[in-house]
Design a protein around this motif. Structure first.
Motif, PDB file in Angstrom:
ATOM      1  N   LYS A   4      -4.875  13.445 -11.240  1.00  0.00           N
ATOM      2  CA  LYS A   4      -4.292  12.511 -10.283  1.00  0.00           C
ATOM      3  C   LYS A   4      -2.770  12.540 -10.354  1.00  0.00           C
ATOM      4  O   LYS A   4      -2.184  12.631 -11.429  1.00  0.00           O
ATOM      5  CB  LYS A   4      -4.787  11.091 -10.586  1.00  0.00           C
ATOM      6  N   VAL A   5      -2.137  12.478  -9.193  1.00  0.00           N
ATOM      7  CA  VAL A   5      -0.684  12.399  -9.094  1.00  0.00           C
ATOM      8  C   VAL A   5      -0.288  10.964  -8.762  1.00  0.00           C
ATOM      9  O   VAL A   5      -0.908  10.309  -7.928  1.00  0.00           O
ATOM     10  CB  VAL A   5      -0.152  13.356  -8.007  1.00  0.00           C
ATOM     11  N   TYR A   6       0.775  10.496  -9.406  1.00  0.00           N
ATOM     12  CA  TYR A   6       1.282   9.151  -9.152  1.00  0.00           C
ATOM     13  C   TYR A   6       2.721   9.222  -8.666  1.00  0.00           C
ATOM     14  O   TYR A   6       3.551   9.916  -9.269  1.00  0.00           O
ATOM     15  CB  TYR A   6       1.218   8.296 -10.414  1.00  0.00           C
ATOM     16  N   LEU A   7       3.012   8.507  -7.593  1.00  0.00           N
ATOM     17  CA  LEU A   7       4.378   8.351  -7.129  1.00  0.00           C
ATOM     18  C   LEU A   7       5.040   7.236  -7.925  1.00  0.00           C
ATOM     19  O   LEU A   7       4.369   6.343  -8.442  1.00  0.00           O
ATOM     20  CB  LEU A   7       4.412   8.011  -5.642  1.00  0.00           C
ATOM     21  N   ALA A   8       6.374   7.288  -8.026  1.00  0.00           N
ATOM     22  CA  ALA A   8       7.107   6.153  -8.558  1.00  0.00           C
ATOM     23  C   ALA A   8       7.156   5.060  -7.489  1.00  0.00           C
ATOM     24  O   ALA A   8       7.078   5.336  -6.288  1.00  0.00           O
ATOM     25  CB  ALA A   8       8.513   6.570  -8.966  1.00  0.00           C
ATOM     26  N   LYS A   9       7.249   3.818  -7.913  1.00  0.00           N
ATOM     27  CA  LYS A   9       7.275   2.714  -6.960  1.00  0.00           C
ATOM     28  C   LYS A   9       8.559   2.758  -6.137  1.00  0.00           C
ATOM     29  O   LYS A   9       9.666   2.760  -6.680  1.00  0.00           O
ATOM     30  CB  LYS A   9       7.164   1.382  -7.699  1.00  0.00           C
ATOM     31  N   TRP A  56       0.809  -1.208   0.000  1.00  0.00           N
ATOM     32  CA  TRP A  56       0.000   0.000   0.000  1.00  0.00           C
ATOM     33  C   TRP A  56       0.846   1.263   0.000  1.00  0.00           C
ATOM     34  O   TRP A  56       0.407   2.310  -0.465  1.00  0.00           O
ATOM     35  CB  TRP A  56      -0.875   0.031   1.253  1.00  0.00           C
ATOM     36  N   TYR A  57       2.051   1.182   0.538  1.00  0.00           N
ATOM     37  CA  TYR A  57       2.827   2.378   0.841  1.00  0.00           C
ATOM     38  C   TYR A  57       3.971   2.649  -0.135  1.00  0.00           C
ATOM     39  O   TYR A  57       4.503   3.748  -0.158  1.00  0.00           O
ATOM     40  CB  TYR A  57       3.381   2.283   2.261  1.00  0.00           C
ATOM     41  N   THR A  58       4.359   1.633  -0.931  1.00  0.00           N
ATOM     42  CA  THR A  58       5.455   1.808  -1.888  1.00  0.00           C
ATOM     43  C   THR A  58       5.084   1.356  -3.298  1.00  0.00           C
ATOM     44  O   THR A  58       5.817   1.667  -4.235  1.00  0.00           O
ATOM     45  CB  THR A  58       6.706   1.021  -1.457  1.00  0.00           C
ATOM     46  N   GLY A  59       4.006   0.616  -3.449  1.00  0.00           N
ATOM     47  CA  GLY A  59       3.638   0.085  -4.747  1.00  0.00           C
ATOM     48  C   GLY A  59       4.497  -1.075  -5.204  1.00  0.00           C
ATOM     49  O   GLY A  59       4.350  -1.565  -6.325  1.00  0.00           O
ATOM     50  N   SER A 119      -1.096   6.342  -4.928  1.00  0.00           N
ATOM     51  CA  SER A 119      -1.117   5.635  -6.203  1.00  0.00           C
ATOM     52  C   SER A 119       0.275   5.661  -6.820  1.00  0.00           C
ATOM     53  O   SER A 119       0.993   6.660  -6.697  1.00  0.00           O
ATOM     54  CB  SER A 119      -2.120   6.281  -7.158  1.00  0.00           C
ATOM     55  N   PHE A 120       0.618   4.585  -7.510  1.00  0.00           N
ATOM     56  CA  PHE A 120       1.969   4.428  -8.038  1.00  0.00           C
ATOM     57  C   PHE A 120       1.910   4.073  -9.519  1.00  0.00           C
ATOM     58  O   PHE A 120       1.169   3.186  -9.934  1.00  0.00           O
ATOM     59  CB  PHE A 120       2.724   3.342  -7.268  1.00  0.00           C
ATOM     60  N   ASP A 121       2.725   4.765 -10.317  1.00  0.00           N
ATOM     61  CA  ASP A 121       2.812   4.512 -11.750  1.00  0.00           C
ATOM     62  C   ASP A 121       4.095   5.145 -12.266  1.00  0.00           C
ATOM     63  O   ASP A 121       4.191   6.367 -12.381  1.00  0.00           O
ATOM     64  CB  ASP A 121       1.584   5.075 -12.475  1.00  0.00           C
ATOM     65  N   ASN A 122       5.092   4.330 -12.555  1.00  0.00           N
ATOM     66  CA  ASN A 122       6.374   4.861 -13.003  1.00  0.00           C
ATOM     67  C   ASN A 122       6.263   5.631 -14.312  1.00  0.00           C
ATOM     68  O   ASN A 122       7.049   6.555 -14.572  1.00  0.00           O
ATOM     69  CB  ASN A 122       7.382   3.719 -13.155  1.00  0.00           C
ATOM     70  N   SER A 123       5.295   5.270 -15.152  1.00  0.00           N
ATOM     71  CA  SER A 123       5.179   5.930 -16.448  1.00  0.00           C
ATOM     72  C   SER A 123       4.754   7.396 -16.320  1.00  0.00           C
ATOM     73  O   SER A 123       4.960   8.187 -17.241  1.00  0.00           O
ATOM     74  CB  SER A 123       4.175   5.182 -17.334  1.00  0.00           C
TER      75      SER A 123
END
Length: 342
Positions: A320-325, A53-56, A204-208
Motif C-alpha cells: 500500500k502507498v500512503y500520501l502525506a496529509k 477524503w481527498y487530503t487526509g 490513504s494518508f500517513d505521514n509516517s
C-alpha cells in the motif's frame, strides 16, 4: 501508433477557439450526502479517521458540509495565472490538443471566490470525474466527450453552454480565456438541481510512510512533457512549489504560489486520434509511476479495473502507498516521459 507531434499553427488555432455547441443538462434525483469518512489502517495497526477524503486533513464543521465538485481549467499561457488552483484538494494535469496542458481540479475543503478560466471537456476528464463520482464545471467539449455526457447518466456535467447563469466573463481578459465560476455558484447549481454527490475516494494518508530511511531524495522534480511545455517543482518549506515554463506558478486570487504536498505521476499510453488533433489517454488498465512527498520519491504502480472503479496505487512490490496529509497534484503523462529528480 502515431507519434504525438504538434505544430505552431495548431497551437494558434486552438488558442482562439471558443465554446459553441449544444449539450444536454445532467441531473439526478438525490441531494448531496456525506457518508462517514474512511478509516485507514497504517503501519502501527491503529485506525485513523480522516475528515477529508481527498487530503487526509482535519476539517472544521463548516468545511465538512461543503459539497465537493470539480472544474476543468485552462493552462495555456494566455490563461495564466489561473484562479482557484491554490485552494483545490487535488489538481489533475494532463495534455489536451497541440501540446497544451489542462487541469481538472477537485474542490472540497475550500470555497474559492473565482475559479478558472473554465474550458471544455475531454473523455479523459470525464473518466476522472466519474472515478470520483463528482459533478464538474466545464464549457463545451469534444464531440466524443459530449456524446458520453449525453448518453451516460453517471456523468455529472455542469456545462456553461446550458447553465450560463452559474458562470461569468471577466472583461479584464480576452475570450476564450476569460470564463470563470465560483465555488458558491457551482454548489448552488448542485443543490438546486438535486444532483447526487456521494463522496468516494480510496486515497490513504500517513505521514509516517515518508520517514522510511530507504527512500531516495527528490527536492527538485522536472518534467519536459513536449516541445512546448515544461513544468518543474522545488521542495520549499515542506511543499513542492510549481513552475511552468520556468515561471513560478501563482494563484491570481491571492498571489500565493501553487504548492503541493504530494506529486503523483501516472504513466500511461497517450496517442493522437485519427483526426490528428484530439488525444486518447488510457485511464483504465495498469502502469507505472512515481509519488513525490516530503522531499522523497517512491516508485509506484497504478491499476484501475473499469470506469466504475478507482485508481489503486501501490509500491513496486505491491504494498500500500500512503500520501502525506495535504493537497496533491496528479500528473497523467505518456509512458515515454520520465520525470527527472534529485
Amino acid at each position: 501508433m502515431k507519434k504525438i507531434t504538434f505544430i505552431i499553427p495548431l497551437l494558434l488555432c486552438i488558442s482562439i477557439v471558443g465554446c459553441s455547441y449544444t449539450d444536454t443538462k445532467s441531473s439526478s434525483t438525490k441531494p448531496f450526502k456525506r457518508e462517514s469518512p474512511p478509516v485507514i489502517d497504517i503501519s502501527n495497526n491503529n485506525a485513523v479517521t480522516n475528515d477529508c477524503w481527498y487530503t487526509g486533513e482535519d476539517l472544521t464543521e463548516a468545511e465538512k458540509s461543503n459539497i465537493p465538485f470539480m472544474a476543468i481549467i485552462e493552462n495555456s499561457k494566455d490563461a495564466r495565472p489561473q484562479s482557484g488552483l491554490s485552494e483545490a484538494d487535488i489538481v489533475f494535469e494532463t495534455m489536451a490538443e497541440g501540446g497544451i496542458p489542462r487541469f481538472i481540479a477537485l474542490f472540497h475543503k475550500n470555497t474559492p471566490k473565482q475559479i478558472g478560466p473554465i474550458r471544455s471537456a475531454r473523455p479523459y476528464f470525464l473518466s476522472i470525474a466519474e472515478e470520483y463520482n463528482l459533478p464538474f464545471a466545464h464549457c463545451g467539449g469534444s464531440a466524443e466527450a459530449l456524446l458520453t455526457i449525453k448518453t451516460n447518466p453517471d456523468i455529472k456535467s455542469i456545462n456553461e453552454i446550458v447553465n450560463g447563469s452559474y458562470f461569468y466573463r471577466d472583461n479584464s481578459r480576452k475570450a476564450p480565456h476569460n470564463l470563470y465560476t465560483s465555488a458558491d455558484k457551482i454548489r448552488k447549481y448542485i443543490t438546486s438541481s438535486n444532483m447526487k454527490t456521494d463522496m468516494v475516494s480510496n486515497l490513504s494518508f500517513d505521514n509516517s510512510f515518508w520517514k522510511k530511511e530507504d527512500l531516495t531524495n527528490a527536492t527538485v522534480v522536472n518534467f519536459k512533457l513536449n516541445n512546448f511545455y515544461t513544468t518543474n517543482y522545488k521542495f520549499v518549506n515542506g511543499k513542492y512549489e510549481k513552475y511552468m515554463d520556468n515561471v513560478k506558478a501563482i494563484d491570481k486570487n491571492n498571489n500565493l504560489s501553487l504548492s503541493f504536498t504530494n506529486i503523483v505521476v501516472q504513466q500511461t499510453p497517450i496517442k493522437v486520434q485519427s483526426d490528428n488533433l484530439h488525444l486518447d489517454i488510457n485511464m483504465i488498465g495498469k502502469g507505472t509511476g512515481y509519488l513525490f512527498s516530503n522531499g522523497k520519491v517512491e516508485k509506484i504502480r497504478w491499476s484501475r479495473g473499469s470506469s466504475n472503479s478507482q485508481t489503486e496505487l501501490t509500491t513496486e512490490d505491491g504494498n500500500k502507498v500512503y500520501l502525506a496529509k495535504g493537497n496533491t497534484i496528479w500528473h497523467i503523462i505518456d509512458n515515454s516521459v520520465t520525470p527527472k529528480y534529485n
